[in-house]
Design an enzyme around this catalytic site. Structure first.
Site, PDB file in Angstrom:
ATOM      1  N   GLN A 216       0.782  -1.230   0.073  1.00  0.00           N
ATOM      2  CA  GLN A 216       0.090  -0.072   0.056  1.00  0.00           C
ATOM      3  C   GLN A 216       0.877   1.094   0.013  1.00  0.00           C
ATOM      4  O   GLN A 216       0.709   2.412  -0.685  1.00  0.00           O
ATOM      5  CB  GLN A 216      -0.961  -0.032   1.222  1.00  0.00           C
ATOM      6  CG  GLN A 216      -1.998  -1.068   1.153  1.00  0.00           C
ATOM      7  CD  GLN A 216      -2.619  -1.102   2.382  1.00  0.00           C
ATOM      8  OE1 GLN A 216      -2.311  -1.772   3.366  1.00  0.00           O
ATOM      9  NE2 GLN A 216      -4.024  -0.346   2.436  1.00  0.00           N
ATOM     10  N   GLU A 217       1.780   1.256   0.746  1.00  0.00           N
ATOM     11  CA  GLU A 217       2.760   2.316   0.849  1.00  0.00           C
ATOM     12  C   GLU A 217       3.296   2.840  -0.457  1.00  0.00           C
ATOM     13  O   GLU A 217       3.424   3.922  -0.925  1.00  0.00           O
ATOM     14  CB  GLU A 217       3.852   2.099   1.886  1.00  0.00           C
ATOM     15  CG  GLU A 217       4.947   3.294   2.118  1.00  0.00           C
ATOM     16  CD  GLU A 217       5.820   3.024   3.226  1.00  0.00           C
ATOM     17  OE1 GLU A 217       6.856   3.849   3.397  1.00  0.00           O
ATOM     18  OE2 GLU A 217       5.669   2.003   3.876  1.00  0.00           O
ATOM     19  N   GLY A 218       3.828   1.522  -1.050  1.00  0.00           N
ATOM     20  CA  GLY A 218       4.320   1.718  -2.596  1.00  0.00           C
ATOM     21  C   GLY A 218       3.569   2.376  -3.610  1.00  0.00           C
ATOM     22  O   GLY A 218       3.559   3.326  -4.386  1.00  0.00           O
ATOM     23  N   ALA A 221       2.912   5.875  -2.693  1.00  0.00           N
ATOM     24  CA  ALA A 221       4.186   6.937  -3.245  1.00  0.00           C
ATOM     25  C   ALA A 221       3.834   6.996  -4.956  1.00  0.00           C
ATOM     26  O   ALA A 221       4.013   7.960  -5.275  1.00  0.00           O
ATOM     27  CB  ALA A 221       5.318   6.086  -2.929  1.00  0.00           C
TER      28      ALA A 221
END
Length: 662
Positions: A216-218, A221
């Site tokens: 999710q973080e990727g 970003a």
């Protein structure tokens, strides 16, 4: 004798005509109308070009002005602005970001225009505290709310008080919280959900506090970078495009090409890029691996609109960051040296007099490696090609084949039609010492890295004291620049298989002179789920759902939502594991007007053509009616002239000299 007054009805009239015929008097009006029609046609011929697409220079000016406006102080007096707050709870600290956006323009092809809020001094509204929430509240979860209180006070002081009740608050935790047991994670989040609404009026529900995955973080970003670069604006034909396969029906869409991102930190390496073609898998195992690494989601306000459906490959490689790779390299060198000494009866690295000659350190630099009570003395010999060759085994990963950069599934990349940005260590390796940040060229980078490694340590430190390197460079950077440049080169060209002549890689720290955080992508993605109003563009409420996943009723803050913000609606649960579609929503002003005209063509090139053809039809109809009127007038005058001539023929004209009187 009565005088007969007759106009000149025709050429048969006897006697001179002192006035022009009526249809001749109307000829100037006809000529004027013809000129007006010609002018309208000329303007209409030029209008489509003006409506179709503004000149490139004009578009560049608009982008420049938009970026300048983003750097200006936020007008908090504007009642139309909406606000959102995101707290990034990282491993070493937490930061709060405040964003704002104007009302959505009603165009289903456009996303919300989300920008980072700036205070009266035009500085970004950001605040950071240390340590991380995992360290501050792991043993005592009831400390979670007091821990975040300074950040929330900071955000509440900048968001207008009248907007607090409709401002969503998201608390998103990353790597530090992921390392805690699930029981501790749940206890910390539960404390926040229970106590934050008691002190703050932000729109905060259970689904707004979560521990997000690395995937999710990727994705967040990736969304943030492409949003700032304008790659989600599909109406600009100036940039490169890509053909995207949609669904299983063989449908395709041509739209603006997005950029991929690579981020190398101290401990991990991450890559994310769009996969335009779903493609085929060589084995069931590869297909299963791809399912966990591919995220397909819709950023648009209507799930029926496929223009903003994206399929993104995201993978995080733990142990492949710059600092962690150096530790693995030192372990490898120490073990190989001791094995070599036992086999050959040598004393290499056991004393400063017989050091191990490290090809990954500058010439003459002396250092030690201590592991488990063993110490290895090393001295740099600055051989960059040998360093690159020595690093190749590290690409296999620290533990198993699953963590291997070589063996992991990687979605295919069209290197002939793609673009990538490299952040963090990719930028530091190219810019801090070598001063090659920006456009990446493998031959230029290789030459500069070899030249740096071959210099003596005394020369490098003298250059450092002379200010020849970046202001961000320090002794640690100088010491390990040779190693990290070789590691970056191996990761890029051996691990990810980028060609040596790849022309579209840029290393960067800022985008348009500002740092872009993954939190921007997170709030852009999550604004579709705000329980404010359904997006009713394109005919009705979008009703997409994720198979097998349920929505939960929102846990409201103590102050109810204002009636002007719409009726109560369901709030989706936590972000799906695969980032698929929930019923998307938008904060739309004047919704009833937009609903009434949902089927109208948008104000675009097509709509302007409709207006153009309508004008032509009206003008043509007016000309036809005018000509018919002229024809009727002419016929009426002709009949009148004929009757007059017949009457004149019947009149008896007296001979000359004869009068009517005595």
């Amino acid at each position: 004798m009565a005088r007969i007054g007759a106009s000149c009805p025709s050429w048969r009239s006897a006697g001179p005509c002192s006035c022009p015929c009526p249809w001749l008097r109307q000829r100037p009006a006809a000529l004027g109308l013809a000129l007006a029609v010609g002018l309208l046609l000329l303007l209409a011929a030029a209008a489509p070009r003006r409506w179709a697409a503004p000149p490139r220079a004009a578009r560049r000016d608009e982008r420049y002005l938009a970026r300048m406006q983003e750097l200006a102080a936020t007008d908090t007096e504007d009642p139309a602005l909406n606000y959102g707050v995101v707290v990034d709870c990282g491993s070493s600290g937490s930061r709060v970001f405040v964003y704002f956006w104007p009302p959505h323009n009603g165009n289903p092809h456009d996303l919300l225009d989300i920008r980072q809020m700036r205070d009266r001094s035009s500085r970004p509204v950001v605040k950071k505290i240390k340590p991380g929430i995992s360290a501050a509240a792991a043993a005592t979860p009831e400390h979670a709310t007091p821990y975040l209180r300074p950040l929330l006070w900071f955000a509440a002081a900048h968001v207008p008080a009248r907007k607090h009740k409709e401002t969503p608050l998201y608390v998103l935790c990353t790597a530090g919280m992921r390392l805690l047991p699930e029981r501790q994670q749940a206890a910390i989040l539960e404390d926040l959900v229970r106590n934050v609404p008691l002190e703050f009026d932000f729109l905060f529900s259970k689904s707004h506090a979560e521990v997000i995955s690395g995937k999710q973080e990727g994705v967040y970003a990736w969304i943030g970078i492409n949003f700032v670069l304008g790659r989600f604006d599909h109406e600009d034909e100036e940039d490169a495009v890509v053909t995207v396969a949609l669904g299983d029906q063989g449908e395709s869409l041509v739209r603006k090409r997005t950029v991929g991102i690579m981020d190398m930190g101290g401990a991990s390496l991450q890559i994310a890029y769009e996969v335009p073609d779903s493609g085929a898998f060589s084995s069931p195992q590869q297909e299963e691996a791809a399912k966990s690494l591919l995220a397909e989601f819709n950023l648009g306000c209507d799930v029926q609109h496929t223009g903003h459906v994206y399929r993104v490959y995201v993978n995080t490689f733990l142990g492949f960051g710059g600092n962690f790779a150096r530790q693995r390299y030192e372990d490898l060198v120490l073990n190989q040296t001791y094995v070599h000494n036992r086999l050959h009866g040598q004393q290499t690295g056991l004393s400063p007099e017989t050091p191990f000659l490290d090809p990954c350190l500058p010439v003459g630099l002396e250092d030690t490696v201590a592991r488990g009570g063993q110490t290895l003395y090393v001295r740099g010999r600055g051989d960059w090609p040998a360093c690159v060759e020595l690093l190749q085994p590290l690409l296999a990963g620290p533990n198993s084949s699953q963590a291997s950069l070589l063996g992991a599934y990687k979605a295919p990349i069209d290197f002939g039609n793609s673009e990538f940005y490299g952040f963090s260590e990719f930028f530091y390796c190219t810019e801090d010492v070598l001063r090659l940040g920006g456009h990446y060229s493998a031959p230029t980078f290789t030459s500069a890295a070899q030249e740096y490694c071959s210099q003596r340590w005394e020369v490098l430190t003298q250059r450092f004291r002379g200010g020849l390197y970046s202001a961000h460079a320090d002794q640690h950077r100088l010491k390990y620049q040779c190693f990290k440049s070789a590691w970056m080169y191996e990761v890029l060209h051996q691990g990810f298989r980028f060609p040596l002549d790849y022309p579209s890689l840029h290393t960067a720290q800022l985008v348009y002179d500002r740092e872009v955080q993954w939190t921007l992508g997170a709030i852009l993605y999550k604004t579709r789920f705000l329980p404010l109003r359904y997006c009713r563009l394109a005919g009705g409420i979008a009703q997409g759902r994720v198979a097998g996943e349920e929505q939960e009723s929102p846990q409201r803050v103590r102050v109810p939502r204002p009636p002007a913000r719409g009726a109560a609606a369901q709030d989706p649960g936590s972000t799906p594991r695969h980032l698929n579609d929930f019923p998307p929503r938008r904060d739309l002003r004047q919704e009833s007007v937009r609903q009434a005209h949902a089927s109208w063509p948008r104000l675009s090139f097509v709509y302007n053509h409709y207006l153009f053809f309508a004008c032509i039809l009206v003008v043509a109809l007016a000309i036809v009616l005018y000509l018919l009127r002229l024809r009727r007038i002419h016929r009426r005058q002709l009949r009148s002239a004929q009757l007059t001539l017949l009457w004149l023929d019947k009149v008896v004209v007296p001979p000359p000299g004869q009068g009517s009187g005595p």
